[in-house]
Write a protein that holds these residues in place. Sequence first.
Motif, mmCIF file in Angstrom:
data_model
loop_
_atom_site.group_PDB
_atom_site.id
_atom_site.type_symbol
_atom_site.label_atom_id
_atom_site.label_comp_id
_atom_site.label_asym_id
_atom_site.label_seq_id
_atom_site.Cartn_x
_atom_site.Cartn_y
_atom_site.Cartn_z
ATOM 1 N N VAL A 330 60.906 -30.833 55.570
ATOM 2 C CA VAL A 330 60.453 -29.611 54.897
ATOM 3 C C VAL A 330 60.999 -28.379 55.617
ATOM 4 C CG1 VAL A 330 58.396 -28.224 54.432
ATOM 5 C CG2 VAL A 330 58.413 -30.650 53.857
ATOM 6 N N VAL A 331 60.882 -28.365 56.939
ATOM 7 C CA VAL A 331 61.352 -27.198 57.706
ATOM 8 C C VAL A 331 62.854 -27.004 57.510
ATOM 9 C CG1 VAL A 331 61.684 -26.296 60.040
ATOM 10 C CG2 VAL A 331 59.507 -27.344 59.410
ATOM 11 N N ILE A 332 63.619 -28.091 57.620
ATOM 12 C CA ILE A 332 65.072 -27.974 57.498
ATOM 13 C C ILE A 332 65.457 -27.436 56.122
ATOM 14 C CG2 ILE A 332 67.190 -29.335 57.312
ATOM 15 C CD1 ILE A 332 66.045 -30.950 59.716
ATOM 16 N N ASN A 333 64.743 -27.870 55.094
ATOM 17 C CA ASN A 333 65.116 -27.387 53.764
ATOM 18 C C ASN A 333 64.766 -25.920 53.549
ATOM 19 O OD1 ASN A 333 66.521 -29.373 51.969
ATOM 20 N ND2 ASN A 333 64.975 -30.650 52.929
ATOM 21 N N ILE A 334 63.740 -25.443 54.243
ATOM 22 C CA ILE A 334 63.466 -24.001 54.181
ATOM 23 C C ILE A 334 64.605 -23.241 54.873
ATOM 24 C CG2 ILE A 334 61.902 -22.167 54.939
ATOM 25 C CD1 ILE A 334 59.598 -24.144 54.628
ATOM 26 N N VAL A 335 65.049 -23.765 56.024
ATOM 27 C CA VAL A 335 66.157 -23.133 56.742
ATOM 28 C C VAL A 335 67.413 -23.121 55.871
ATOM 29 C CG1 VAL A 335 67.664 -23.323 58.758
ATOM 30 C CG2 VAL A 335 65.213 -23.747 58.990
ATOM 31 N N VAL A 336 67.666 -24.246 55.193
ATOM 32 C CA VAL A 336 68.851 -24.328 54.339
ATOM 33 C C VAL A 336 68.791 -23.275 53.234
ATOM 34 C CG1 VAL A 336 69.966 -25.758 52.583
ATOM 35 C CG2 VAL A 336 69.398 -26.738 54.789
ATOM 36 N N ASP A 337 67.625 -23.124 52.626
ATOM 37 C CA ASP A 337 67.479 -22.120 51.572
ATOM 38 C C ASP A 337 67.764 -20.719 52.109
ATOM 39 O OD1 ASP A 337 66.896 -24.007 49.773
ATOM 40 O OD2 ASP A 337 64.755 -23.561 49.594
ATOM 41 N N ALA A 338 67.282 -20.474 53.343
ATOM 42 C CA ALA A 338 67.512 -19.165 53.933
ATOM 43 C C ALA A 338 68.995 -18.962 54.245
ATOM 44 C CB ALA A 338 66.671 -19.019 55.196
ATOM 45 N N LEU A 339 69.676 -20.064 54.585
ATOM 46 C CA LEU A 339 71.104 -19.992 54.910
ATOM 47 C C LEU A 339 71.967 -19.555 53.722
ATOM 48 C CD1 LEU A 339 72.207 -23.011 57.134
ATOM 49 C CD2 LEU A 339 72.557 -20.598 57.566
ATOM 50 N N TYR A 340 71.514 -19.877 52.516
ATOM 51 C CA TYR A 340 72.285 -19.504 51.328
ATOM 52 C C TYR A 340 72.688 -18.049 51.342
ATOM 53 C CZ TYR A 340 71.028 -23.677 48.754
ATOM 54 O OH TYR A 340 70.874 -24.951 48.326
ATOM 55 N N THR A 341 71.700 -17.207 51.641
ATOM 56 C CA THR A 341 71.943 -15.772 51.562
ATOM 57 C C THR A 341 73.047 -15.368 52.524
ATOM 58 O OG1 THR A 341 70.143 -15.551 53.092
ATOM 59 C CG2 THR A 341 69.666 -15.116 50.785
ATOM 60 N N TYR A 342 73.137 -16.098 53.634
ATOM 61 C CA TYR A 342 74.189 -15.789 54.588
ATOM 62 C C TYR A 342 75.540 -16.269 54.055
ATOM 63 C CZ TYR A 342 77.200 -16.428 58.619
ATOM 64 O OH TYR A 342 78.267 -16.433 59.457
ATOM 65 N N LEU A 343 75.542 -17.464 53.480
ATOM 66 C CA LEU A 343 76.801 -18.061 53.025
ATOM 67 C C LEU A 343 77.319 -17.407 51.756
ATOM 68 C CD1 LEU A 343 76.141 -21.828 53.661
ATOM 69 C CD2 LEU A 343 77.909 -20.437 54.724
ATOM 70 N N ASP A 344 76.410 -17.014 50.906
ATOM 71 C CA ASP A 344 76.836 -16.415 49.646
ATOM 72 C C ASP A 344 76.034 -15.148 49.396
ATOM 73 O OD1 ASP A 344 77.606 -15.724 47.174
ATOM 74 O OD2 ASP A 344 77.268 -17.686 46.250
ATOM 75 N N PRO A 345 76.652 -14.015 49.677
ATOM 76 C CA PRO A 345 75.923 -12.751 49.542
ATOM 77 C C PRO A 345 75.430 -12.520 48.111
ATOM 78 C CG PRO A 345 78.046 -12.440 50.631
ATOM 79 C CD PRO A 345 78.030 -13.818 50.098
ATOM 80 N N ARG A 346 76.017 -13.232 47.151
ATOM 81 C CA ARG A 346 75.571 -13.028 45.770
ATOM 82 C C ARG A 346 74.184 -13.601 45.543
ATOM 83 N NH1 ARG A 346 80.464 -15.840 42.930
ATOM 84 N NH2 ARG A 346 79.905 -17.176 44.663
ATOM 85 N N VAL A 347 73.841 -14.627 46.355
ATOM 86 C CA VAL A 347 72.528 -15.247 46.186
ATOM 87 C C VAL A 347 71.485 -14.384 46.884
ATOM 88 C CG1 VAL A 347 71.115 -17.258 46.676
ATOM 89 C CG2 VAL A 347 73.521 -17.541 46.123
ATOM 90 N N SER A 348 70.550 -13.861 46.137
ATOM 91 C CA SER A 348 69.472 -13.138 46.782
ATOM 92 C C SER A 348 68.347 -14.130 47.014
ATOM 93 C CB SER A 348 68.995 -11.992 45.900
ATOM 94 O OG SER A 348 68.305 -12.516 44.807
ATOM 95 N N VAL A 349 67.328 -13.724 47.712
ATOM 96 C CA VAL A 349 66.264 -14.670 48.038
ATOM 97 C C VAL A 349 65.301 -14.892 46.879
ATOM 98 C CG1 VAL A 349 66.307 -14.509 50.528
ATOM 99 C CG2 VAL A 349 65.074 -12.794 49.211
ATOM 100 N N GLU A 350 65.720 -14.537 45.680
ATOM 101 C CA GLU A 350 64.846 -14.727 44.515
ATOM 102 C C GLU A 350 64.406 -16.165 44.377
ATOM 103 O OE1 GLU A 350 63.045 -13.224 42.289
ATOM 104 O OE2 GLU A 350 63.486 -11.510 43.546
#
Lengths: 350, 339
Positions: A330-350
């Motif tokens: 669970v923790v790792i998948n939250i981190v992965v979701d947060a990583l998206y915003t770093y990897l793809d600036p188009r993805v907002s945290v919506e």
Amino acid sequence: MSMGKFLFRRTLQGVFVIWGVVTALFGMRAVSPGDPATLMLGQGATRNLIERVREEEGLNEPIYVQYFDYVTDLLQGDLGYSWRSEREVEAMVIERIPATIELAVAATVIAILIAIPLGVISATRRDQPADYGATLFSLLGISTPNFWLGLMLVLVLGVWYGIPYPSLGISSDLSVRFGIGFIDLPTGRRGAGFVEGLMAIVRDGSFDELLTWLRHVTLPAITLGTYFTALITRLTRSGMIDEIGKAYVTATEAKGLPGVLIRYKHVLRNTMIPIVTVLGLQMGTLMGGAVITETVFNWPGLGLRLIDALSIRDWPLMQGIILFVALMFVVINIVVDALYTYLDPRVSVE
Amino acid sequence: MISNRVKSNLRQTFRNSLLPKVGVLLLATIVLMAVFAPVLATHDPTRTGYFHENGGPYPPPGFDYTTTVAQGGEIGEVRITATSEHLLGTNTVGQDVYSRFLYGARVSLLVGLFGVSLALVIGVPFGLVAGYYGGRVDDGLMRLADVMLAFPSLVLALALIGVFGQQPIRIPDPIVMGSEYLDLGIASGMPESIPIPGSVTVVVALVTWVWFARVSRGEALSLRNEEYVKAAKSMGEHNGAILLKHVLPNSVTPIIVLATIQIAVIILIEASLAYLGFSGTTLSWGYEIERGQDVLRTRPWVSMLPGIGIVLSVISVNLLGDWFRDALDPNIEGSERGA
């Protein structure tokens, strides 16, 4: 939505999932055959003793009271006592965490180091021998059970080619079992881990302990990492092929940027998103694989302990280990979701 | 059910690439091997004691070994060579490796097939209903799926083995039974039934059904807004009938792709459980690998052959899955595997 808010919401969802896992684990223990008191005390216990233990452990209470007690204990960080060794489950889980994390991280590092260049080469030399080789490798990698792969690595490298390194993990128990004769640590003692290895360098400038750790971890890490290497190679290849066809690549090429720079800086970055997603989701597979790999190489991690616990039906210990694994997931998948915003600036945290 | 466009896509992909052909050929070979195991086998796979007169198991060609024996008060070395009686040698308890290899294919494929069927039966109706009706059923399913996915497949399988135990099921062998009427040339003493790991079959289905539920949910969710579903509804058809006649048939393609991938996953989970000693049967490739582990240095063939069997079966099923996916291209998940 701000990052803080996003993390808060994902954590809340995570808590819900963990509660579900706790409930499922309680349910499984409740419906599993065998009387806990008898399992705790062994077959020879007297009826009086069994009855006393049942009373002490609250096993005579109605099921919802037992559930309530279980959840309350967990909330206080109390995972209970192992039925067999009578040690606290927390301690039994915590002492095995470093070995499993070392193995999992080493496997992931190997996978990324091999797979990403391989995938890039495969994608840029499509339908050439290098591409066929990489495709065959990844097909074999995702289809080979890792316990067998581990044994074959030991057989080929250790036995047939006689490579003189301890191919069998940290403790020597299994070396004896295989009859291969690599004995370098007293039975049951855990060799230096990664952190101890680093500390030895700082303390007295000696690389010996770290190198010993590296020699021990190499084969198990390859065994565990091969599936991921294969999977990431596939993803990198197909992701790169999709990206290379896009207009911005042609534009950067027209600007005269060198091919290597385009491939690794621009294209690869856009390919990373699906790779990171899959890595996060596959953490479960990594933990499942670790159970098997640890058994093959007698690697003293959580997986080996889980197998031991299952074979004697030590439910509190099993529950503790599985709960920890689910928590990591669970923790790792939250981190992965947060990583998206770093990897793809188009993805907002919506 | 399966549209002509899908069929022609499948044909075209098959014609144009090599890998699907390899996959189909490989899988067909393994299936035939499994079905006709009693005909092809040379010995009863469960019979022990086929040892060399000096005590050791027979090696396959190329694995000759020497062993020390006492001969009339003296200790001498004897070279033990392959025999045509046991093509691929015998294992540590003296069972015929080749015959066990054939029967091992049966166990792997049967668990894969039964396991995936059971997962389909649980997962598809659940997913279709959840996706079609939405609301609470749907929320419940999705939360349940989140919880289940937090367990690694193999770890969940192990926990469920703790619940269900390790009960094998004996299923009668139609080939051996039928040989009374047809002369199939079966060597005498072939077992009339084979044990397949029953608990494991149930467990793998319980581990994998959630993928089927998720995929069918997604399909139902998008199909319920299709014109023809709305039309059927406005004509007063029951929801149940709509689900059966319109939603299910149009969800079949991604479900088939997923089922193929999951068979590979299940074969690997079964092998892992058997390797760990939790499957309840000994007639399994995974178990055989475990048995050879103790003698890896001196009798490496015991572990080698069953492993090759697993790799080839999983590759063949994966190739089939890749073919289906390339041809049909539903964007589906669900390839998490056990080992």
